[in-house]
Design a protein around this motif. Structure first.
Motif, short mmCIF file in Angstrom:
data_model
loop_
_atom_site.label_atom_id
_atom_site.label_comp_id
_atom_site.label_asym_id
_atom_site.label_seq_id
_atom_site.Cartn_x
_atom_site.Cartn_y
_atom_site.Cartn_z
N GLY A 34 -6.06 -6.36 5.16
CA GLY A 34 -6.81 -6.08 6.15
C GLY A 34 -8.22 -6.47 6.05
N ASP A 35 -8.68 -6.82 7.22
CA ASP A 35 -10.25 -7.33 7.33
C ASP A 35 -11.04 -5.96 7.10
OD1 ASP A 35 -9.43 -10.04 7.72
OD2 ASP A 35 -9.39 -9.91 9.90
N ARG A 36 -10.66 -5.02 7.33
CA ARG A 36 -11.48 -3.75 7.19
C ARG A 36 -10.55 -2.63 6.48
NH1 ARG A 36 -10.88 -4.76 12.26
NH2 ARG A 36 -13.11 -5.52 12.37
N ALA A 37 -11.57 -1.59 5.92
CA ALA A 37 -10.64 -0.67 5.09
C ALA A 37 -9.70 0.01 6.30
CB ALA A 37 -11.62 0.40 4.47
N PRO A 38 -8.32 0.44 5.71
CA PRO A 38 -7.55 0.86 6.71
C PRO A 38 -7.68 2.37 6.87
CG PRO A 38 -6.29 -0.49 5.07
CD PRO A 38 -7.74 -0.50 4.60
N GLY A 39 -8.58 3.05 5.95
CA GLY A 39 -8.61 4.42 5.92
C GLY A 39 -7.55 5.22 5.37
N ASP A 40 -7.47 6.32 5.55
CA ASP A 40 -6.41 7.15 5.13
C ASP A 40 -6.11 7.12 3.63
OD1 ASP A 40 -4.42 8.81 5.24
OD2 ASP A 40 -2.66 7.44 5.62
N GLY A 41 -7.21 6.98 2.72
CA GLY A 41 -7.05 6.89 1.22
C GLY A 41 -7.02 5.74 0.86
N PHE A 42 -7.20 4.68 1.38
CA PHE A 42 -6.99 3.44 0.82
C PHE A 42 -8.51 2.86 0.03
CE2 PHE A 42 -3.48 2.79 3.71
CZ PHE A 42 -2.55 1.84 2.87
N GLU A 43 -8.47 2.32 -0.98
CA GLU A 43 -9.72 1.73 -1.64
C GLU A 43 -9.68 0.25 -1.87
OE1 GLU A 43 -9.64 4.11 -5.29
OE2 GLU A 43 -7.96 2.99 -6.03
N PRO A 44 -10.80 -0.25 -2.00
CA PRO A 44 -10.64 -1.91 -2.31
C PRO A 44 -9.92 -2.12 -3.57
CG PRO A 44 -12.84 -1.00 -1.78
CD PRO A 44 -12.07 0.22 -2.05
N ALA A 45 -9.10 -3.10 -3.50
CA ALA A 45 -8.39 -3.97 -4.42
C ALA A 45 -8.88 -5.38 -5.04
CB ALA A 45 -6.83 -3.73 -4.54
N GLU A 46 -9.04 -5.65 -6.14
CA GLU A 46 -9.36 -6.97 -6.56
C GLU A 46 -8.13 -7.91 -6.28
OE1 GLU A 46 -12.22 -9.56 -8.03
OE2 GLU A 46 -12.24 -7.56 -7.84
N PRO A 47 -8.41 -8.91 -5.49
CA PRO A 47 -7.04 -9.65 -5.07
C PRO A 47 -6.62 -10.63 -6.28
CG PRO A 47 -9.22 -10.71 -4.11
CD PRO A 47 -9.59 -9.25 -4.69
N ASP A 48 -5.47 -10.88 -6.28
CA ASP A 48 -5.19 -11.92 -7.40
C ASP A 48 -4.04 -13.14 -6.71
OD1 ASP A 48 -2.57 -10.86 -7.22
OD2 ASP A 48 -2.88 -9.50 -9.06
N LEU A 49 -3.46 -13.95 -7.39
CA LEU A 49 -2.73 -15.01 -6.73
C LEU A 49 -1.71 -14.55 -6.17
CD1 LEU A 49 -2.84 -17.91 -6.47
CD2 LEU A 49 -1.58 -18.31 -8.51
N GLU A 50 -0.97 -13.38 -6.95
CA GLU A 50 0.12 -12.73 -5.80
C GLU A 50 0.08 -12.32 -4.69
OE1 GLU A 50 2.28 -8.69 -7.13
OE2 GLU A 50 3.31 -10.42 -8.43
N HIS A 51 -1.29 -11.76 -4.55
CA HIS A 51 -1.85 -11.29 -3.28
C HIS A 51 -1.99 -12.63 -2.28
CE1 HIS A 51 -3.53 -7.78 -5.44
NE2 HIS A 51 -2.51 -7.27 -4.73
N VAL A 52 -2.23 -13.75 -2.92
CA VAL A 52 -2.30 -14.87 -2.07
C VAL A 52 -1.01 -15.22 -1.55
CG1 VAL A 52 -3.03 -17.44 -1.91
CG2 VAL A 52 -4.46 -15.68 -3.20
N TYR A 53 -0.10 -15.40 -2.44
CA TYR A 53 1.28 -15.68 -2.24
C TYR A 53 1.74 -14.73 -0.92
CZ TYR A 53 6.35 -16.36 -2.77
OH TYR A 53 7.82 -16.43 -2.68
N PHE A 54 1.58 -13.39 -1.07
CA PHE A 54 2.31 -12.62 0.07
C PHE A 54 1.53 -12.61 1.10
CE2 PHE A 54 4.42 -10.85 -4.04
CZ PHE A 54 5.76 -10.93 -3.34
N ALA A 55 0.19 -12.90 1.04
CA ALA A 55 -0.64 -12.89 2.46
C ALA A 55 -0.31 -14.19 3.25
CB ALA A 55 -2.06 -12.90 2.00
N ALA A 56 -0.22 -15.41 2.42
CA ALA A 56 0.39 -16.56 3.30
C ALA A 56 1.80 -16.24 3.73
CB ALA A 56 0.44 -17.87 2.19
N ARG A 57 2.80 -15.72 3.22
CA ARG A 57 3.90 -15.34 3.87
C ARG A 57 3.69 -14.45 4.98
NH1 ARG A 57 8.36 -14.21 -0.21
NH2 ARG A 57 9.60 -14.55 1.62
N HIS A 58 2.73 -13.52 4.76
CA HIS A 58 2.51 -12.80 6.09
C HIS A 58 1.75 -13.22 7.19
CE1 HIS A 58 4.14 -8.72 5.13
NE2 HIS A 58 3.88 -8.86 4.07
N GLY A 59 1.28 -14.44 6.85
CA GLY A 59 0.22 -15.36 7.91
C GLY A 59 -1.03 -14.84 7.70
#
Length: 288
Positions: A262-287
């Motif tokens: 998400g481009d901004r915090a979703p709220g509801d208890g979410f906190e920032p996370a350090e991205p890694d290559l696995e996130h890149v992989y799944f983000a690409a598949r999510h568009g």
């Protein structure tokens, strides 16, 4: 440099395996990531001159890969996902046979090349054992030994660590890393960790298309500030997957942790996370 331009392939059953694929692959380790059915093996077989395409071009330096197959095979090393071996033949004997087929016709030079590769792949001490007695990891190392015959400038390895135990996987990845210092090495895999540990450049393929390509570190940096995590109940995961782009969900210390994009915090208890290559992989598949 390997240059792939506008490559497309549709099989007779209507499956579009490649859709306008373009990539530039320099010397070093290049990771090609994607799920099963993404088109990775089709692309690898095409580069290896084992099948044709409907349109597009491939050049390795000045060699036209699609039209000068004989020239390509002189500088090509290929390890397919499933490499068949003759189980009743000793490793040294079969590697010597492959060396003859590769054009090493002088006996002394061939003997030296076979011995060097057996030592490089840590198979020299078992060189007289029949291949049918080798473990899966040993067979994969034998496969890379045959792929390296003739000091190829272009090497393709398709799903090289599939089915290997952790120790064999590390040994095999270390070997590939050494090889990547002097040749173009394309590592086709669905295992993100293999690419993260080895490759200086990569691309993600899905449904026959290139979703993104670049340096792994730069691609990860693009997700800074866009990945968020939250500990949730296992029963809640499906609901989050319906309402937001969930990159991953996994058990950690008995708890279910989800990561969302998400481009901004979703709220509801979410906190920032350090991205890694696995996130890149799944983000690409999510568009994303």
């Amino acid at each position: 440099m390997l240059r792939i331009e506008n490559l497309s392939k549709t099989y007779g059953n209507g499956v579009r395996a490649l859709k306008d694929v373009s990539l530039e692959i320099p010397r070093g380790m290049f990771g090609l990531l994607g799920p099963n059915g993404a088109g990775k093996s089709t692309l690898m077989r095409t580069i290896a001159t084992l099948q044709g395409v409907d349109s597009g071009s491939i050049f390795f330096d000045d060699i036209d890969v699609l039209n000068e197959k004989h020239e390509v095979r002189k500088i090509l090393g290929y390890l397919p996902q499933d490499m068949g071996v003759y189980p009743g033949i000793p490793a040294e004997t079969l590697l010597d046979h492959f060396a003859v087929l590769k054009g090493l016709v002088f006996a002394e030079a061939r003997r030296e090349a076979v011995e060097r590769l057996l030592r490089m792949t840590n198979l020299y001490d078992v060189r007289r054992r029949k291949l049918g007695t080798f473990s899966g990891g040993m067979r994969r190392r034998f496969g890379i030994a045959q792929a390296l015959l003739g000091d190829p400038g272009l090497i393709i390895v398709d799903e090289p660590t599939a089915g290997l135990d952790p120790e064999e996987r590390i040994r095999f990845l270390n070997l590939l890393s050494e090889i990547g210092e002097t040749a173009v090495v394309i590592l086709s895999t669905h295992i993100v960790e293999d690419v993260r540990e080895l490759c200086t450049r990569m691309a993600i393929l899905s449904q026959g298309r290139v979703l993104l390509s670049g340096e792994p570190g730069a691609l990860v940096a693009q997700l800074e500030g866009r990945v968020w995590r939250k500990v949730v109940g296992r029963s809640e995961v499906a609901g989050y997957q319906k309402s937001m782009p969930v990159l991953s969900s996994r058990l950690a210390a008995g708890r279910t942790v989800i990561h969302v994009l998400g481009d901004r915090a979703p709220g509801d208890g979410f906190e920032p996370a350090e991205p890694d290559l696995e996130h890149v992989y799944f983000a690409a598949r999510h568009g994303g």
